[in-house]
Scaffold this motif. Structure first.
Motif, PDB file in Angstrom:
ATOM      1  N   ASN A 407     121.930 130.687  56.310  1.00 32.94           N
ATOM      2  CA  ASN A 407     122.543 130.952  55.010  1.00 32.94           C
ATOM      3  C   ASN A 407     121.947 130.070  53.914  1.00 32.94           C
ATOM      4  O   ASN A 407     121.734 130.532  52.786  1.00 32.94           O
ATOM      5  N   MET A 408     121.674 128.807  54.242  1.00 31.46           N
ATOM      6  CA  MET A 408     121.045 127.937  53.242  1.00 31.46           C
ATOM      7  C   MET A 408     119.635 128.411  52.930  1.00 31.46           C
ATOM      8  O   MET A 408     119.186 128.374  51.774  1.00 31.46           O
ATOM      9  N   LEU A 409     118.924 128.865  53.969  1.00 30.80           N
ATOM     10  CA  LEU A 409     117.574 129.373  53.748  1.00 30.80           C
ATOM     11  C   LEU A 409     117.596 130.561  52.791  1.00 30.80           C
ATOM     12  O   LEU A 409     116.771 130.657  51.882  1.00 30.80           O
ATOM     13  N   ARG A 410     118.529 131.468  52.982  1.00 33.03           N
ATOM     14  CA  ARG A 410     118.622 132.624  52.086  1.00 33.03           C
ATOM     15  C   ARG A 410     118.835 132.183  50.634  1.00 33.03           C
ATOM     16  O   ARG A 410     118.206 132.712  49.711  1.00 33.03           O
ATOM     17  N   ALA A 411     119.741 131.217  50.463  1.00 28.50           N
ATOM     18  CA  ALA A 411     120.043 130.762  49.098  1.00 28.50           C
ATOM     19  C   ALA A 411     118.822 130.122  48.454  1.00 28.50           C
ATOM     20  O   ALA A 411     118.480 130.433  47.291  1.00 28.50           O
ATOM     21  N   TYR A 412     118.143 129.224  49.166  1.00 27.11           N
ATOM     22  CA  TYR A 412     116.958 128.573  48.605  1.00 27.11           C
ATOM     23  C   TYR A 412     115.840 129.581  48.336  1.00 27.11           C
ATOM     24  O   TYR A 412     115.175 129.541  47.297  1.00 27.11           O
ATOM     25  N   ALA A 413     115.608 130.484  49.294  1.00 27.29           N
ATOM     26  CA  ALA A 413     114.513 131.447  49.131  1.00 27.29           C
ATOM     27  C   ALA A 413     114.759 132.369  47.947  1.00 27.29           C
ATOM     28  O   ALA A 413     113.814 132.769  47.252  1.00 27.29           O
ATOM     29  N   TRP A 414     116.007 132.747  47.707  1.00 26.73           N
ATOM     30  CA  TRP A 414     116.308 133.618  46.560  1.00 26.73           C
ATOM     31  C   TRP A 414     116.179 132.856  45.239  1.00 26.73           C
ATOM     32  O   TRP A 414     115.628 133.372  44.265  1.00 26.73           O
ATOM     33  N   ALA A 415     116.673 131.607  45.209  1.00 23.55           N
ATOM     34  CA  ALA A 415     116.722 130.868  43.937  1.00 23.55           C
ATOM     35  C   ALA A 415     115.386 130.250  43.566  1.00 23.55           C
ATOM     36  O   ALA A 415     115.071 130.122  42.377  1.00 23.55           O
ATOM     37  N   LEU A 416     114.594 129.853  44.550  1.00 18.23           N
ATOM     38  CA  LEU A 416     113.347 129.138  44.278  1.00 18.23           C
ATOM     39  C   LEU A 416     112.161 130.086  44.402  1.00 18.23           C
ATOM     40  O   LEU A 416     111.856 130.546  45.501  1.00 18.23           O
ATOM     41  N   ARG A 417     111.523 130.359  43.332  1.00 17.61           N
ATOM     42  CA  ARG A 417     110.327 131.211  43.393  1.00 17.61           C
ATOM     43  C   ARG A 417     109.126 130.323  43.690  1.00 17.61           C
ATOM     44  O   ARG A 417     108.279 130.060  42.838  1.00 17.61           O
ATOM     45  N   GLU A 418     109.097 129.841  44.937  1.00 21.52           N
ATOM     46  CA  GLU A 418     108.071 128.907  45.366  1.00 21.52           C
ATOM     47  C   GLU A 418     107.507 129.365  46.710  1.00 21.52           C
ATOM     48  O   GLU A 418     108.096 130.203  47.386  1.00 21.52           O
ATOM     49  N   ARG A 422     107.442 124.959  50.295  1.00 24.60           N
ATOM     50  CA  ARG A 422     108.341 124.220  49.409  1.00 24.60           C
ATOM     51  C   ARG A 422     109.801 124.554  49.715  1.00 24.60           C
ATOM     52  O   ARG A 422     110.680 123.698  49.685  1.00 24.60           O
ATOM     53  N   ILE A 423     110.056 125.811  50.035  1.00 24.91           N
ATOM     54  CA  ILE A 423     111.429 126.217  50.362  1.00 24.91           C
ATOM     55  C   ILE A 423     111.889 125.524  51.643  1.00 24.91           C
ATOM     56  O   ILE A 423     113.009 125.016  51.722  1.00 24.91           O
ATOM     57  N   VAL A 424     111.017 125.464  52.647  1.00 18.13           N
ATOM     58  CA  VAL A 424     111.384 124.823  53.910  1.00 18.13           C
ATOM     59  C   VAL A 424     111.539 123.315  53.725  1.00 18.13           C
ATOM     60  O   VAL A 424     112.403 122.687  54.356  1.00 18.13           O
ATOM     61  N   ASP A 425     110.734 122.698  52.840  1.00 25.50           N
ATOM     62  CA  ASP A 425     110.922 121.273  52.544  1.00 25.50           C
ATOM     63  C   ASP A 425     112.325 121.013  51.998  1.00 25.50           C
ATOM     64  O   ASP A 425     113.003 120.061  52.398  1.00 25.50           O
ATOM     65  N   ARG A 426     112.757 121.861  51.062  1.00 25.88           N
ATOM     66  CA  ARG A 426     114.091 121.693  50.477  1.00 25.88           C
ATOM     67  C   ARG A 426     115.168 121.937  51.536  1.00 25.88           C
ATOM     68  O   ARG A 426     116.180 121.230  51.601  1.00 25.88           O
ATOM     69  N   LEU A 427     114.950 122.937  52.372  1.00 31.02           N
ATOM     70  CA  LEU A 427     115.898 123.222  53.440  1.00 31.02           C
ATOM     71  C   LEU A 427     115.993 122.050  54.409  1.00 31.02           C
ATOM     72  O   LEU A 427     117.093 121.667  54.831  1.00 31.02           O
ATOM     73  N   MET A 439     118.136 119.135  65.072  1.00 29.99           N
ATOM     74  CA  MET A 439     116.752 119.569  64.908  1.00 29.99           C
ATOM     75  C   MET A 439     116.697 121.086  65.014  1.00 29.99           C
ATOM     76  O   MET A 439     117.554 121.713  65.637  1.00 29.99           O
ATOM     77  N   ALA A 440     115.663 121.661  64.425  1.00 29.07           N
ATOM     78  CA  ALA A 440     115.470 123.107  64.500  1.00 29.07           C
ATOM     79  C   ALA A 440     114.005 123.409  64.252  1.00 29.07           C
ATOM     80  O   ALA A 440     113.299 122.649  63.568  1.00 29.07           O
ATOM     81  N   THR A 441     113.545 124.520  64.822  1.00 29.93           N
ATOM     82  CA  THR A 441     112.209 125.025  64.528  1.00 29.93           C
ATOM     83  C   THR A 441     112.351 126.346  63.796  1.00 29.93           C
ATOM     84  O   THR A 441     113.363 127.047  63.954  1.00 29.93           O
ATOM     85  N   MET A 442     111.352 126.699  63.012  1.00 21.37           N
ATOM     86  CA  MET A 442     111.432 127.980  62.318  1.00 21.37           C
ATOM     87  C   MET A 442     110.097 128.354  61.706  1.00 21.37           C
ATOM     88  O   MET A 442     109.220 127.500  61.502  1.00 21.37           O
ATOM     89  N   ILE A 443     109.956 129.627  61.418  1.00 22.83           N
ATOM     90  CA  ILE A 443     108.865 130.149  60.601  1.00 22.83           C
ATOM     91  C   ILE A 443     109.499 130.884  59.436  1.00 22.83           C
ATOM     92  O   ILE A 443     110.406 131.700  59.626  1.00 22.83           O
ATOM     93  N   LEU A 444     109.045 130.563  58.233  1.00 30.56           N
ATOM     94  CA  LEU A 444     109.432 131.322  57.045  1.00 30.56           C
ATOM     95  C   LEU A 444     108.175 131.974  56.488  1.00 30.56           C
ATOM     96  O   LEU A 444     107.172 131.302  56.252  1.00 30.56           O
ATOM     97  N   ALA A 445     108.243 133.293  56.298  1.00 33.03           N
ATOM     98  CA  ALA A 445     107.090 134.028  55.773  1.00 33.03           C
ATOM     99  C   ALA A 445     107.564 134.937  54.646  1.00 33.03           C
ATOM    100  O   ALA A 445     108.746 135.283  54.542  1.00 33.03           O
ATOM    101  N   ARG A 446     106.626 135.301  53.779  1.00 29.35           N
ATOM    102  CA  ARG A 446     106.894 136.331  52.782  1.00 29.35           C
ATOM    103  C   ARG A 446     105.789 137.374  52.864  1.00 29.35           C
ATOM    104  O   ARG A 446     104.625 137.045  53.105  1.00 29.35           O
ATOM    105  N   ILE A 447     106.175 138.615  52.732  1.00 27.38           N
ATOM    106  CA  ILE A 447     105.206 139.694  52.800  1.00 27.38           C
ATOM    107  C   ILE A 447     105.376 140.555  51.563  1.00 27.38           C
ATOM    108  O   ILE A 447     106.492 140.849  51.138  1.00 27.38           O
TER     109      ILE A 447
END
Length: 573
Positions: A407-418, A422-427, A439-447
């Motif tokens: 849920n936090m990832l969704r909020a940051y990704a929508w609000a930050l056009r970066e 950078r979005i994962v750093d903030r997360l 701890m957590a692992t993840m991949i964030l991508a945009r297409i």
């Protein structure tokens, strides 16, 4: 048990393993001396009564060859292995018993004993249970356990109860527990076994009707199924057992009178169809409630059950009740965990030109359900975000942490056009300060689609297995760029991005480590297996590709959940 099997004859374990502790606990329920040996004849578990009879502490017994340590003649001399009746019976792998044998005690004296041995499940392997007591209580020699035609000796009863405890408490599957229960009592006590269970909706279901046909157990499915409700006042044996009132013996004549309930009608049908001439019926209870009833029936031999048989059958039914209660609690927990996980996972957006499909497979163990997730959602600039991740931990807390991170990832990704990095750093910073996620692992991508009608993928990887890209022609490669540390390390190091132009008709696979990790195998082996099968399936429609990939690649010994997101770009026009 592998560690115990590797001990030298005079070595001892530094600490008791969980399987060994479970064996010891089961042996304590036996009212006389008992120990378990591994396939090599070395003692791996012993009860306190055996310590007392043998005048030897557990430490002196564990890991020792039972024959060399204990077996003696009447004068205390060592028995040659070829002259030892217990040793010879051990090698046959079948139940056997004897009397007028001798064990060496720790104080140098010789203990006259009678004994029984029987194969015994030691948790993932085969062992042998040895039950013994002083020969003052010896039973008639020469009987072989396992025949319903001969009453069980006291030793055989104790061995059966120990085996019941071990067999039934080592599974958390209701159907498997019932199968083991029937195997334990048929044909040893009866040639028919019937299990009636009370469901969580207080309905009665005849779960099993099984009889022995030689060495084969056969189900009569036409006698199984729903049963009438439990009558509140009926004095009939099964009705009383299902109310938890009492156990009883019964015969066909018991149910020939005018039936007082639907259950009595079904019991008459059972006796008529099976030819049972004598039955013993006992409640199956847990510590909290009555779960059902166990009926043992004899049809193939003339011996009848008597009230003297009921204590043993009640003991077996009581152990079955505890095992079934544990299995039901486990299944309830599993259902809650799976329901929670499925509600937390999102619906996929419709992206014109792209095909997307997702799959989530829960872990086999309910306690392992939790931290794996996927996501895809539209961004404020018109691109589409893709994510897959794994919160460390395997329980409901991990599932709750996963929901927070997503849920936090969704909020940051929508609000930050970066960029994704950078979005994962903030997360990462937020996760460390306002969640309980360690701890957590993840991949964030945009297409997004380019001006030329192609699809551009950009991503950052926080300690997660790399995405796999498969061309329409079956060339598969891992996207290893953009890799950085997982979330929660507090390193403060900036992350990097990577990008690639996706070929027409190509397939992108994002997944969690449950798809590729397998005990005893390296991660590279799992990655190689995934790449090989993905390349072979590249021509399949996306839904078929995904299902077949999971079926072929997910390890059989997998003890983790799996989340997978697959995406396919349009082919050449």
């Amino acid at each position: 048990m592998a560690g115990l099997e590797q001990m030298t004859p005079h070595s001892r374990p530094q600490s008791e393993t969980a399987p060994a502790a479970a064996l010891t606990g089961a042996l304590e329920a036996i009212g006389t001396g008992a120990y378990v040996v591994d396939p090599e004849g070395r003692i791996i578990a012993v009860n306190s009564r055996a310590e007392e009879l043998l005048a030897r502490p557990t430490e002196e017994l564990l890991g020792r060859d039972a024959h060399d340590l204990l077996h003696r003649d009447a004068h205390g001399q060592r028995l040659p292995r070829t002259q030892c009746s217990m040793r010879q019976a051990f090698h046959t792998g079948r139940p056997a018993q004897g009397e007028a044998d001798y064990f060496a005690r720790g104080d140098g004296s010789v203990l006259p004993i009678s004994w029984l041995i029987t194969p015994y499940d030691i948790g993932g392997g085969s062992g042998t249970l040895v039950v013994f007591h002083t020969s003052d209580h010896a039973q008639k020699a020469g009987r072989q356990p396992g025949s319903a035609a001969t009453p069980l000796s006291q030793l055989e009863r104790l061995a059966l109860l120990a085996e019941t405890t071990t067999q039934l408490t080592s599974t958390l599957d209701v159907d498997e527990a019932l199968r083991r229960l029937v195997t334990l009592v048929v044909p040893r006590l009866a040639d028919w076994a019937v299990v009636d269970l009370i469901t969580e909706r207080d309905e009665v279901w005849r779960a099993l009707v099984v009889h022995a046909d030689g060495d084969t157990l056969v189900q009569l499915e036409d006698l199984q199924g729903p049963m009438p409700p439990i009558p509140e006042q009926s004095p009939m044996p099964l009705s009383k057992a299902l109310r938890g009132v009492a156990s009883a013996v019964a015969g066909p004549e018991t149910y020939q009178r005018e039936p007082d309930s639907g259950i009595a009608v079904e019991q008459r049908r059972l006796f008529d169809a099976t030819g049972i001439h004598s039955a013993a019926i006992a409640p199956i209870r847990s510590t909290r409630e009555v779960l059902g009833a166990l009926t043992l029936g004899r049809a193939g031999h003339p011996g009848k059950f008597t009230t003297a048989d009921l204590p043993l059958i009640e003991d077996i039914a009581r152990r079955a009740g505890l095992a079934l209660d544990n299995a039901r609690l486990y299944e309830r927990q599993r259902k809650v965990a799976e329901t929670m996980q499925n509600h937390l996972l999102p619906q996929m957006p419709q992206v014109p030109g792209l095909q997307m499909t997702v799959r989530y497979l829960p872990a086999p163990d309910a306690s392992q359900v939790g931290g794996d997730w996927y996501d895809a959602f539209s961004l404020s600039d018109g691109a589409t975000a893709l994510a897959v991740g794994d919160v460390v931990g395997h329980d409901l807390e991990a599932a709750a942490g996963m929901a927070q991170v997503r849920n936090m990832l969704r909020a940051y990704a929508w609000a930050l056009r970066e960029p994704p990095s950078r979005i994962v750093d903030r997360l990462d910073e937020a996760v460390m300060h306002i969640t309980e996620v360690a701890m957590a692992t993840m991949i964030l991508a945009r297409i997004e689609e380019t001006d030329h009608g192609h699809w551009m993928l950009s991503w950052t990887n926080a300690g997660h297995p790399p995405p796999l890209l498969i061309s329409h022609d079956g060339l598969a490669r891992y996207l290893t760029d953009g890799h950085g540390l997982l979330l929660g390390t507090g390193s403060g190091r900036g992350r990097t991005d990577a990008s690639v132009l996706l070929p027409p008709g190509s397939t992108l696979v994002l997944y969690t480590d449950g798809l590729i990790e397998e005990p005893g195998h390296t991660l590279d082996e799992g990655l190689s297996r995934l790449r090989r099968h993905a390349a072979a399936l590249a021509h399949r429609p996306l839904a078929s590709f995904t299902d077949q990939l999971l079926r072929r690649v997910r390890p059989a010994a997998n003890d983790d959940d799996v989340a997978l997101l697959a995406l396919r770009t349009p082919g050449r026009t």
